[in-house]
Design an enzyme around this catalytic site. Structure first.
Site, PDB file in Angstrom:
ATOM      1  N   CYS A  31       5.588  -1.768  -2.490  1.00  0.00           N
ATOM      2  CA  CYS A  31       3.895  -2.008  -2.257  1.00  0.00           C
ATOM      3  C   CYS A  31       3.786  -3.630  -2.492  1.00  0.00           C
ATOM      4  O   CYS A  31       4.833  -4.320  -2.224  1.00  0.00           O
ATOM      5  CB  CYS A  31       3.200  -1.389  -3.549  1.00  0.00           C
ATOM      6  SG  CYS A  31       3.712  -1.790  -5.151  1.00  0.00           S
ATOM      7  N   VAL A  32       2.786  -4.186  -3.221  1.00  0.00           N
ATOM      8  CA  VAL A  32       2.589  -5.746  -3.163  1.00  0.00           C
ATOM      9  C   VAL A  32       3.405  -5.965  -4.142  1.00  0.00           C
ATOM     10  O   VAL A  32       3.747  -7.307  -3.967  1.00  0.00           O
ATOM     11  CB  VAL A  32       0.842  -5.793  -3.634  1.00  0.00           C
ATOM     12  CG1 VAL A  32       0.896  -7.210  -3.776  1.00  0.00           C
ATOM     13  CG2 VAL A  32       0.137  -5.077  -2.752  1.00  0.00           C
TER      14      VAL A  32
END
EC number: 2.7.1.-
Length: 631
Positions: free
Chosen positions: A27-28
């Site tokens: 993810c981020v």
């Protein structure tokens, strides 16, 4: 060898190698793994890797927190997994809980498409901002073209979700695109938009199969459910169709089964479910906005830590699709992320530790952009009080935002300073953007001031040999930390809430308690077994760095004289972190009239500056970091 590749190789090695990786993505800020055997993970070694901010199990998903460079590390990790044969095993060990499986599935579906959603959403946000400040009109050709670019990913969202869902459940992506293409076909879209007189469709001249007229543009749940159906039907068809004709007839038969069911049952069902969830959250913030904002705004850091915010993404998308606004996810994340940033900046100003000041400043900038893990894990949670100040600030401001009706008009990806445009009203009304700027300033300033005024226990620099007197014992502060993992799975319980005053008053030392949900104890550290009474209800361990840990299963369970307990080690044994130490029958212990709450105590607490629980409530998993001791 690049630094990112070296980091990827070390992480892969300590998660059990590529053969233990069922699925990997990012993810981020985090590398995320589904593993064949989670017992092969050396979580303590991973936490010690340079460039890793933390590691934890969230349900059955293993997360390695990297921060801003996670995409670069994943780019090096992905070919290592594929080339070495990782991810080929379709069977994961153990049984996942329902909530854990749902969370893992949702994050796996939405994470790959976040860059597209973020870029397109931010473009729509800037367009709204430009209209608000008068730099552009919403009737010109330029606006029309740029709006089409920004709106495309949302309008054709079923296509994007078809691919990511197919990859997550390991079925043919192109067959999934056919499902999305059928749902988005102009025949159905035009009818739903009133461009034709068609009100329903009858299939095979069967009157009871009445396909309703619906638009699946921007929809979320219908395509996900349809691809799940596709997976199982396609796998079943391939088993019965002869291999010589399977290439042509397996897809054909799959389409003839899946698509009528999708258009007739699953699509309408998913559409109604999505609208229902959206209606509930909109109603919640309409009726009890301040309370909802207080709770979600204040608790958002804990939601992000567990990855549960991904569960809200489809609801936020549905809200934007239905009403044109997101009233809860992005507004609350905006406030919470900035509060973590403000607290970290406060630490950067107040701390006298040069290394900590530098870390706090850089992680504060990251949190202001929308990447909060470096600030949360590396600074605020480590010092505890800044984390509390940030949560209190975001809770209060969340209550205000819920009362006012603060909302986002597009999905903007990273929620921080650069997402301010998504809070601009496309109609050009100025009030929305003014409130966004006001909340931006207050979310930074309030926790910043609280940290400066109320302070925190600073971490001395390693070269600071000033003696610190604590509990009448002279200790030397080095700022070095040691992680203590959880020896069992269960619900965290603060020591002060225990019925036994010896533990509640921390007479034995600082620590935390866990109400177990499983029947085993593993080693929280590597070291030597120093204490193991005949009753086997407790065990004392001395770690390799001198830390002394007592694990006491239940209260007054010494009276059971060993009944319902079984030890797998002896006094003097060398143990490694994660090794099985004791099993017990918690149900039998409860039936005998004893509490099963288990205490994990640092008995030589006076030798340390502090013993800090990572959390004092909520679910904790076996092997997840439980305590941090600071020398």
């Amino acid at each position: 060898m690049t630094k990112h590749k070296e980091l990827a190789e070390k992480v892969l090695s300590h998660v059990g190698g590529a053969g233990n990786v069922y699925q990997a993505w990012h993810c981020v800020t985090r590398l995320r793994f589904n593993l064949t055997n989670k017992d092969n993970v050396d979580i303590e070694a991973i936490k010690q890797i340079d460039g890793v901010l933390g590691a934890q199990f969230s349900g059955d998903q293993f997360q390695v927190i990297i921060g801003n460079k996670v995409a670069d590390v994943y780019a090096e990790l992905e070919p290592l997994v594929e080339n070495e044969g990782g991810g080929k095993n379709d069977q994961k060990s153990g049984k996942s809980g329902v909530i854990s499986s749902v969370m893992d599935f949702i994050s796996g579906v939405f994470t790959p498409i976040l860059p597209a959603l973020a870029g397109a959403g931010l473009l729509k946000g800037f367009l709204a901002l430009f209209v608000t400040v008068g730099w552009m009109t919403n009737t010109g050709d330029t606006y029309a073209v740029l709006n089409a670019i920004g709106d495309s990913v949302f309008y054709f969202l079923p296509f994007f979700l078809a691919v990511s869902t197919a990859r997550k459940v390991k079925t043919n992506e192109y067959l999934a695109l056919i499902v999305a293409g059928t749902m988005m076909y102009p025949t159905f879209i035009d009818a739903a938009n009133g461009l034709t007189d068609q009100t329903s469709f009858t299939l095979f001249n069967l009157s009871f199969i009445s396909i309703p007229v619906l638009s699946y543009a921007s929809s979320v749940i219908p395509i996900i459910l349809s691809v799940l159906l596709l997976k199982y039907v396609y796998n079943g068809v391939k088993k019965v169709v002869p291999s010589v004709i399977s290439l042509m007839f397996s897809p054909l038969l799959t389409f003839l089964i899946v698509l009528p069911i999708t258009l007739w049952i699953i699509g309408p069902l998913g559409s109604n479910l999505g609208e229902g969830l959206s209606t509930v959250f909109v109603w919640l913030f309409d009726v009890a906005g301040p309370v909802a904002g207080l709770l979600l705004g204040g608790l958002m850091p804990l939601v992000i830590m567990t990855g549960m915010h991904y569960a809200f993404v489809p609801i936020a998308i549905q809200n934007i699709n239905s009403s044109g606004t997101d009233t809860f996810l992005q507004p609350m994340m905006f406030i919470s992320n900035l509060a973590q940033s403000g607290a970290a900046f406060g630490v950067a100003v107040r701390s006298r530790n040069k290394a900590l000041k530098q870390l706090a400043a850089s992680s504060g900038i990251s949190a202001m952009i929308g990447i909060t893990e470096p600030a949360m894990y590396g600074v605020n949670m480590k010092l505890k009080k800044p984390f509390i100040y940030a949560m209190l600030s975001s809770g209060v401001l969340g209550a205000f935002a819920g009362w006012y009706g603060f909302k986002a008009f597009a999905l903007g990806g990273l929620v921080g300073v650069f997402s301010i445009p998504v809070f601009a009203d496309p109609s050009g009304a100025v009030g929305a953007i003014v409130v966004a700027v006001l909340l931006f300033v207050l979310s930074l300033v309030i926790p910043f001031v609280l940290v400066l005024v109320l302070g925190f226990k600073d971490i001395p620099e390693e070269n600071d040999s000033t003696p610190v007197v604590e509990n009448k014992k002279e200790i030397v502060a080095s700022g070095k930390e040691k992680a203590i993992n959880s020896p069992l799975k269960g619900e965290l319980v603060p020591l002060k809430d225990l019925s036994d005053p010896t533990f509640a008053q921390e007479i034995m030392g600082k620590g935390v308690a866990i109400e177990p949900t499983e029947n085993r104890i593993i080693a929280p550290i590597s070291g030597e077994v120093m204490v193991l009474p005949d009753s086997q209800h407790a065990i004392g361990i001395k770690g390799d760095e001198g830390e002394e840990i007592l694990i006491h299963i239940g209260i007054d369970t010494v009276s059971l004289k060993g009944e319902h307990f079984k030890a797998f080690v002896q006094v003097g044994d060398r143990i490694e972190v994660g090794e099985l130490l004791i099993t017990f029958d918690r149900e039998a212990i409860k039936e005998a009239g004893f509490q099963t709450v288990t205490m994990i105590i640092v008995t030589n607490t006076p030798d340390y500056l502090d013993v800090l629980p990572m959390n004092e409530s909520g679910l904790i998993f076996e092997g997840e970091q439980l305590l941090t001791i600071i020398r």
